[in-house]
Design a protein around this motif. Structure first.
Motif, PDB file in Angstrom:
ATOM      1  N   ARG A  45       0.720  -1.175  -0.026  1.00 36.09           N
ATOM      2  CA  ARG A  45       0.023   0.048   0.355  1.00 36.09           C
ATOM      3  C   ARG A  45       0.674   1.140   0.759  1.00 36.09           C
ATOM      4  N   THR A  46       0.517   2.493  -0.483  1.00 30.75           N
ATOM      5  CA  THR A  46       1.342   3.219  -0.815  1.00 30.75           C
ATOM      6  C   THR A  46       0.567   4.000   0.473  1.00 30.75           C
ATOM      7  N   GLY A  47       0.736   5.133   1.109  1.00 31.95           N
ATOM      8  CA  GLY A  47       1.252   5.825   1.930  1.00 31.95           C
ATOM      9  C   GLY A  47       0.330   7.042   1.736  1.00 31.95           C
ATOM     10  N   LEU A  48      -0.791   7.288   2.451  1.00 34.02           N
ATOM     11  CA  LEU A  48      -2.320   8.440   2.703  1.00 34.02           C
ATOM     12  C   LEU A  48      -1.212   9.192   1.789  1.00 34.02           C
ATOM     13  N   VAL A  49      -0.323   9.769   2.720  1.00 35.14           N
ATOM     14  CA  VAL A  49       0.274  10.996   2.059  1.00 35.14           C
ATOM     15  C   VAL A  49       0.352  11.371   0.465  1.00 35.14           C
ATOM     16  N   ASP A  50       1.626  10.115   0.066  1.00 36.80           N
ATOM     17  CA  ASP A  50       1.562  10.046  -1.283  1.00 36.80           C
ATOM     18  C   ASP A  50       1.190  10.108  -1.996  1.00 36.80           C
ATOM     19  N   ALA A  51      -0.409   9.251  -1.739  1.00 32.29           N
ATOM     20  CA  ALA A  51      -1.336   8.945  -2.551  1.00 32.29           C
ATOM     21  C   ALA A  51      -1.841   9.569  -2.456  1.00 32.29           C
ATOM     22  N   LEU A  52      -2.946  10.780  -1.415  1.00 29.93           N
ATOM     23  CA  LEU A  52      -2.847  11.850  -1.536  1.00 29.93           C
ATOM     24  C   LEU A  52      -2.544  13.050  -3.264  1.00 29.93           C
ATOM     25  N   PHE A  53      -0.882  13.260  -2.520  1.00 36.31           N
ATOM     26  CA  PHE A  53      -0.483  13.896  -3.627  1.00 36.31           C
ATOM     27  C   PHE A  53      -0.066  13.661  -4.819  1.00 36.31           C
ATOM     28  N   THR A  54      -0.611  12.712  -5.058  1.00 38.67           N
ATOM     29  CA  THR A  54      -0.288  11.604  -6.321  1.00 38.67           C
ATOM     30  C   THR A  54      -1.458  12.207  -7.471  1.00 38.67           C
ATOM     31  N   ALA A  55      -2.977  11.786  -6.179  1.00 36.30           N
ATOM     32  CA  ALA A  55      -4.327  12.036  -6.930  1.00 36.30           C
ATOM     33  C   ALA A  55      -5.157  14.040  -6.820  1.00 36.30           C
ATOM     34  N   ILE A 401      13.124  18.329  -4.781  1.00 33.31           N
ATOM     35  CA  ILE A 401      12.965  18.041  -3.519  1.00 33.31           C
ATOM     36  C   ILE A 401      11.780  17.795  -2.912  1.00 33.31           C
ATOM     37  N   THR A 402      10.787  17.403  -4.067  1.00 31.27           N
ATOM     38  CA  THR A 402       9.484  17.257  -3.560  1.00 31.27           C
ATOM     39  C   THR A 402       9.666  16.171  -2.572  1.00 31.27           C
ATOM     40  N   ALA A 403      10.395  15.184  -3.277  1.00 31.98           N
ATOM     41  CA  ALA A 403      10.560  13.672  -2.760  1.00 31.98           C
ATOM     42  C   ALA A 403      10.515  14.054  -0.724  1.00 31.98           C
ATOM     43  N   ASP A 404      11.526  14.990  -0.831  1.00 31.54           N
ATOM     44  CA  ASP A 404      11.691  14.620   0.424  1.00 31.54           C
ATOM     45  C   ASP A 404      10.937  15.755   1.893  1.00 31.54           C
ATOM     46  N   LEU A 405       9.890  16.328   0.953  1.00 28.15           N
ATOM     47  CA  LEU A 405       9.532  17.117   1.682  1.00 28.15           C
ATOM     48  C   LEU A 405       9.189  16.073   2.855  1.00 28.15           C
ATOM     49  N   PRO A 406       8.439  17.155   4.752  1.00 30.44           N
ATOM     50  CA  PRO A 406       8.407  16.562   4.902  1.00 30.44           C
ATOM     51  C   PRO A 406       6.823  16.465   4.912  1.00 30.44           C
ATOM     52  N   PRO A 407       5.465  15.271   5.302  1.00 34.85           N
ATOM     53  CA  PRO A 407       4.366  15.035   5.477  1.00 34.85           C
ATOM     54  C   PRO A 407       3.521  16.454   5.483  1.00 34.85           C
ATOM     55  N   ALA A 408       3.007  17.116   6.877  1.00 29.56           N
ATOM     56  CA  ALA A 408       2.540  18.807   6.823  1.00 29.56           C
ATOM     57  C   ALA A 408       3.491  19.108   5.398  1.00 29.56           C
ATOM     58  N   ALA A 409       4.570  19.283   4.526  1.00 28.57           N
ATOM     59  CA  ALA A 409       4.627  20.839   3.820  1.00 28.57           C
ATOM     60  C   ALA A 409       4.223  19.432   2.479  1.00 28.57           C
ATOM     61  N   LYS A 410       4.578  18.515   2.192  1.00 29.25           N
ATOM     62  CA  LYS A 410       3.775  18.154   1.146  1.00 29.25           C
ATOM     63  C   LYS A 410       1.442  18.362   1.109  1.00 29.25           C
ATOM     64  N   LEU A 411       1.441  18.293   2.241  1.00 28.13           N
ATOM     65  CA  LEU A 411      -0.209  18.838   2.234  1.00 28.13           C
ATOM     66  C   LEU A 411       0.156  19.516   2.038  1.00 28.13           C
ATOM     67  N   LEU A 412       0.543  21.009   2.726  1.00 26.59           N
ATOM     68  CA  LEU A 412       0.477  22.111   2.156  1.00 26.59           C
ATOM     69  C   LEU A 412       0.573  22.281   0.798  1.00 26.59           C
ATOM     70  N   LEU A 413       1.298  21.609   0.082  1.00 24.75           N
ATOM     71  CA  LEU A 413       1.618  21.585  -1.700  1.00 24.75           C
ATOM     72  C   LEU A 413       0.387  20.995  -2.279  1.00 24.75           C
ATOM     73  N   GLY A 414       0.386  20.635  -1.436  1.00 29.62           N
ATOM     74  CA  GLY A 414      -1.212  20.016  -2.178  1.00 29.62           C
ATOM     75  C   GLY A 414      -2.628  21.120  -2.262  1.00 29.62           C
ATOM     76  N   VAL A 415      -2.659  21.432  -0.916  1.00 31.14           N
ATOM     77  CA  VAL A 415      -3.480  22.405  -0.931  1.00 31.14           C
ATOM     78  C   VAL A 415      -3.589  23.079  -1.917  1.00 31.14           C
ATOM     79  N   LEU A 416      -1.805  23.864  -2.182  1.00 28.19           N
ATOM     80  CA  LEU A 416      -1.614  24.957  -3.155  1.00 28.19           C
ATOM     81  C   LEU A 416      -2.148  24.469  -4.661  1.00 28.19           C
ATOM     82  N   MET A 417      -1.853  22.984  -4.617  1.00 29.47           N
ATOM     83  CA  MET A 417      -2.469  22.633  -5.844  1.00 29.47           C
ATOM     84  C   MET A 417      -3.719  22.851  -5.837  1.00 29.47           C
ATOM     85  N   PHE A 418      -4.923  22.922  -5.384  1.00 23.37           N
ATOM     86  CA  PHE A 418      -6.631  22.402  -5.203  1.00 23.37           C
ATOM     87  C   PHE A 418      -6.491  24.021  -5.577  1.00 23.37           C
TER      88      PHE A 418
END
Length: 450
Positions: A45-55, A401-418
Motif C-alpha cells: 500500500r502507498t502511504g496516505l500522504v503520497d496517494a493523496l498528493f499524487t491524486a 525537493i518534492t519527494a524529500d519534503l516532510p508530510p506537512a509540507a507535502k500537504l501544503l503543496l497539495g492544498v496549493l495545487m488545489f
C-alpha cells in the motif's frame, strides 16, 4: 404551492462550491484507488500522504510527484493517474464553458449579444454542443499526438510496438492536459535533442493551454485577425512573447551551465530552451535537469509559471489574459487615459478589478506558502519559491525537493495545487456573478497613492 428550499440546497447554490466539491470528490476517489495494493508494482500500500498528493497532482493537472510514476505505480495505478488527468483536464475546460455561459446570462440582453459577438464561441443557447465540441477536440488532439509519439518511440528508439503505444498515449494525454506526468524517471531528458518528440509535446502543451475560446475562434476565423476578440488577441500576443522571452532567457542564462545546456550544440540549446519555456506554461515536463539550473534561471521560471497560460484551457497560473489586462491598465495609467482600451474595444472596470483581485490573491497565497515552507524545511528560498510557484501554477516542474519534503509540507503543496487549479476559475466567476448595481453613490475623496 412552492416548497421552501432546504438549508442544504441553499448552501450549494453557488457554482464555486459545486466545482470545489467536484474536484475534491475526484481527488478522494483517486486517493482511495491509489492506496490499494494493486496500484503499486511492489503490491504494498502507498502511504496516505503520497496517494493523496499524487491524486491531487493528477486531478489538478500539475505533475509534481513524491514517488516515481513509472517505477512505483503498477499498470493499474498508471491508468488511474491517467484517468484522473483526463478528468481534471476536461473538467476544467467544460467548467470554464459553463461558467462563461452562466456569467453571460447574468448580463443584460445587449451585453449578452455583445459578449456573443466578441467571443464568437459562446452562444446564448447550445451549451451541450459546446461541451461536446470541447471533448471531441481534446480527444482528437490527444490521438494525433499519441500517433506521432508512438511512431517515434517505436521506429526511433526501438521500443516494442505495445510499449511504444502505451508510452505514446500516456504522454499525449499528459501533454495536452498540461499535466507533466511521465513514465520515465528523468521525464523527457532522453529526448532533449529530438525535435520530433520535443516539438510534438510542446505543440500539444501550447494548444491545450491556449483555452477553448481562443482555439475555437482561431479554427473559424484564423484568416481574419482584424475580427479577433480581445481575449484571442491578448492570449496569442502574450503567448508568443512569453515563449520567446523564456527561450532567450533560458539559453542566455544556461548556455554555459554544464548541468543543463552546456554540453548541447547550438541548435540543441535552442530546442531545449524553447521546450523549457513552453513547459513553464504549466506543463511540467523537463528535458534538462531543472534542479541544476542557476538561481537566476529558477527565478525567471518562477515568473513565467506564475503567469501561466490561457483562460478556459488546461493551463494554470493567473492566466496570460489577466497579466495582459493589467499591463494595459498600467499603460493607460502611464499615458493619462481615463479608459483602458485594447484594440478597438474598451475594457470594463469590472474586468480590471477582477484581474487585480486574482493577481493579488495569487501573490498572497504564494507568499504565505513560501513562509510556511521555509519554517517546515531547511531548503533555501529559491528552491522553496520554485516549488511553491510550480504548485500554485499547476506546472509540475520541480527543483528536486518534492519527494524529500516532510508530510506537512507535502500537504501544503497539495492544498496549493488545489487552490491554483480551482481557485482562479471559481474566483473570477464568483466575482462576475456577484456584480450588483448600487442604488446610491458615496461622496468621492481622493487619497495619496505611492
Amino acid at each position: 404551492m412552492t416548497g421552501r428550499r432546504s438549508p442544504g440546497a441553499e448552501r450549494w447554490r453557488h457554482p464555486a462550491q459545486v466545482v470545489a466539491a467536484g474536484f475534491a470528490t475526484a481527488i478522494a476517489v483517486g486517493t482511495l484507488l491509489l492506496s490499494l495494493p494493486i496500484a503499486t508494482e511492489s503490491g504494498d500500500r502507498t502511504g496516505l500522504v503520497d496517494a493523496l498528493f499524487t491524486a491531487t497532482s493528477a486531478v489538478c493537472v500539475t505533475g509534481l510527484v513524491t514517488v516515481d510514476t513509472g517505477s512505483h505505480w503498477s499498470a493499474f495505478g498508471e491508468v488511474v493517474v491517467l484517468g484522473l488527468i483526463q478528468v481534471g483536464g476536461l473538467g476544467i475546460m467544460t467548467l470554464a464553458a459553463l461558467f462563461t455561459v452562466l456569467v453571460a446570462r447574468r448580463l443584460g440582453l445587449r451585453r449578452r449579444m455583445l459578449a456573443q459577438a466578441e467571443t464568437k464561441t459562446i452562444g446564448l443557447t447550445g451549451i451541450g454542443g459546446l461541451v461536446r465540441n470541447i471533448v471531441l477536440f481534446s480527444l482528437v488532439s490527444e490521438a494525433v499526438v499519441a500517433v506521432v509519439l508512438t511512431l517515434r518511440f517505436a521506429t526511433g528508439y526501438g521500443r516494442p510496438w505495445g510499449e511504444a503505444l502505451y508510452h505514446g498515449v500516456f504522454h499525449a494525454i499528459s501533454a495536452f492536459n498540461n499535466a507533466g506526468f511521465s513514465l520515465n524517471r528523468n521525464s523527457l531528458m532522453d529526448y532533449v535533442t529530438d525535435p520530433l518528440v520535443s516539438v510534438t509535446v510542446a505543440a500539444a502543451v501550447i494548444v491545450g493551454g491556449l483555452g477553448f475560446p481562443v482555439v475555437f475562434e482561431l479554427l473559424r476565423g484564423w484568416r481574419h485577425p482584424a475580427r479577433w476578440s480581445v481575449l484571442t488577441r491578448i492570449t496569442l500576443v502574450l503567448t508568443v512573447a512569453l515563449l520567446v522571452i523564456g527561450t532567450v532567457a533560458t539559453v542566455l542564462l544556461e548556455r554555459s551551465n554544464p548541468g543543463t545546456l552546456g554540453p548541447l550544440s547550438g541548435p540543441g540549446k535552442l530546442l531545449a530552451g524553447f521546450f523549457h519555456s513552453t513547459m513553464t506554461r504549466t506543463a511540467g515536463f523537463n528535458s534538462i535537469d531543472t534542479a541544476a539550473m542557476r538561481p537566476e534561471s529558477l527565478f525567471t521560471t518562477d515568473l513565467l509559471m506564475f503567469i501561466g497560460g490561457g483562460t478556459g484551457g488546461t493551463a494554470g497560473g493567473i492566466k496570460v489574459t489577466t497579466f495582459g489586462l493589467l499591463a494595459f491598465v498600467i499603460w493607460s495609467e502611464m499615458r493619462g487615459h481615463t479608459r483602458v482600451n485594447v484594440g478597438h474595444r474598451q475594457v470594463p472596470e469590472s474586468n480590471q478589478r477582477q484581474a487585480l483581485a486574482v493577481v493579488l490573491l495569487g501573490i498572497g497565497a504564494v507568499s504565505l506558502s513560501v513562509l510556511l515552507m521555509l519554517a517546515m524545511t531547511r531548503h533555501s528560498l529559491d528552491l522553496v519559491l520554485f516549488e511553491v510557484v510550480s504548485a500554485f501554477g499547476t506546472v509540475g516542474l520541480s527543483a528536486g525537493i518534492t519527494a524529500d519534503l516532510p508530510p506537512a509540507a507535502k500537504l501544503l503543496l497539495g492544498v496549493l495545487m488545489f487552490l491554483g487549479r480551482v481557485g482562479p476559475l471559481t474566483l473570477a466567476s464568483a466575482l462576475a456573478l456577484r456584480q450588483r448595481t448600487r442604488r446610491f453613490e458615496l461622496p468621492e475623496e481622493r487619497t495619496i497613492v505611492g
